[in-house]
Design a protein around this motif. Sequence first.
Motif, short mmCIF file in Angstrom:
data_model
loop_
_atom_site.label_atom_id
_atom_site.label_comp_id
_atom_site.label_asym_id
_atom_site.label_seq_id
_atom_site.Cartn_x
_atom_site.Cartn_y
_atom_site.Cartn_z
N TYR A 234 0.84 -1.19 0.00
CA TYR A 234 0.00 0.00 0.00
C TYR A 234 0.88 1.24 0.00
O TYR A 234 1.94 1.25 0.61
CB TYR A 234 -0.90 0.04 1.23
CG TYR A 234 -2.14 -0.81 1.11
CD1 TYR A 234 -3.39 -0.23 0.92
CD2 TYR A 234 -2.08 -2.19 1.22
CE1 TYR A 234 -4.53 -1.01 0.83
CE2 TYR A 234 -3.22 -2.98 1.11
CZ TYR A 234 -4.43 -2.37 0.92
OH TYR A 234 -5.56 -3.15 0.82
N LYS A 235 0.42 2.28 -0.64
CA LYS A 235 1.10 3.57 -0.64
C LYS A 235 0.36 4.48 0.32
O LYS A 235 -0.87 4.43 0.41
CB LYS A 235 1.10 4.21 -2.04
CG LYS A 235 1.79 3.37 -3.09
CD LYS A 235 3.26 3.25 -2.78
CE LYS A 235 3.92 2.41 -3.85
NZ LYS A 235 5.09 1.73 -3.38
N VAL B 197 -3.41 3.38 0.16
CA VAL B 197 -4.09 3.12 -1.11
C VAL B 197 -3.34 2.03 -1.87
O VAL B 197 -2.12 2.04 -1.97
CB VAL B 197 -4.15 4.41 -1.96
CG1 VAL B 197 -4.80 4.13 -3.30
CG2 VAL B 197 -4.89 5.50 -1.23
N LYS B 198 -4.13 1.09 -2.41
CA LYS B 198 -3.59 0.05 -3.28
C LYS B 198 -4.71 -0.34 -4.23
O LYS B 198 -5.73 -0.90 -3.81
CB LYS B 198 -3.13 -1.16 -2.46
CG LYS B 198 -2.47 -2.24 -3.28
CD LYS B 198 -1.99 -3.35 -2.34
CE LYS B 198 -1.29 -4.44 -3.07
NZ LYS B 198 -0.90 -5.53 -2.16
N GLY B 199 -4.54 -0.01 -5.50
CA GLY B 199 -5.60 -0.28 -6.47
C GLY B 199 -6.86 0.48 -6.10
O GLY B 199 -6.84 1.68 -5.88
N ASP B 200 -7.98 -0.25 -6.00
CA ASP B 200 -9.26 0.35 -5.64
C ASP B 200 -9.45 0.49 -4.13
O ASP B 200 -10.42 1.08 -3.68
CB ASP B 200 -10.42 -0.50 -6.18
CG ASP B 200 -10.45 -0.57 -7.69
OD1 ASP B 200 -9.67 0.16 -8.32
OD2 ASP B 200 -11.25 -1.36 -8.22
N ARG B 201 -8.55 -0.09 -3.38
CA ARG B 201 -8.71 -0.11 -1.92
C ARG B 201 -8.11 1.13 -1.27
O ARG B 201 -7.05 1.60 -1.66
CB ARG B 201 -8.05 -1.36 -1.34
CG ARG B 201 -8.69 -2.61 -1.88
CD ARG B 201 -7.99 -3.81 -1.38
NE ARG B 201 -8.60 -4.99 -1.98
CZ ARG B 201 -8.33 -6.21 -1.61
NH1 ARG B 201 -7.47 -6.44 -0.66
NH2 ARG B 201 -8.93 -7.21 -2.20
N LYS B 202 -8.81 1.60 -0.26
CA LYS B 202 -8.37 2.82 0.43
C LYS B 202 -8.74 2.70 1.90
O LYS B 202 -9.88 2.36 2.23
CB LYS B 202 -9.07 4.02 -0.20
CG LYS B 202 -8.62 5.36 0.27
CD LYS B 202 -9.13 6.40 -0.73
CE LYS B 202 -9.79 7.55 -0.06
NZ LYS B 202 -10.21 8.59 -1.00
#
Length: 87
Positions: A20-21, A32-37
Amino acid sequence: MKLKLTPTQNLCVGFLESGYKLIQSDEQFFFVKGDRKQKVLPKTLEALVNRGALSHKQDGSYCLTDEFIEHRKRMKYPNDPDHHTKH
């Protein structure tokens, strides 16, 4: 470095370890990673910095410290000397 983390702090470290960033939007922070937050509180990030797990860079970004990464490796592989050295 204080090595004992709260469950929330461990969760934050897990997000970073799994790719995750960490981004900032206005005054809020998110993993955030892809669609996940996932929202994270600034006080949690500050606590991780104070414990030596995260470093806060001049550009405003956060990352796990080398010392903390090594500590995690030692905890994950306590009886494997190959994981105690940097590769």
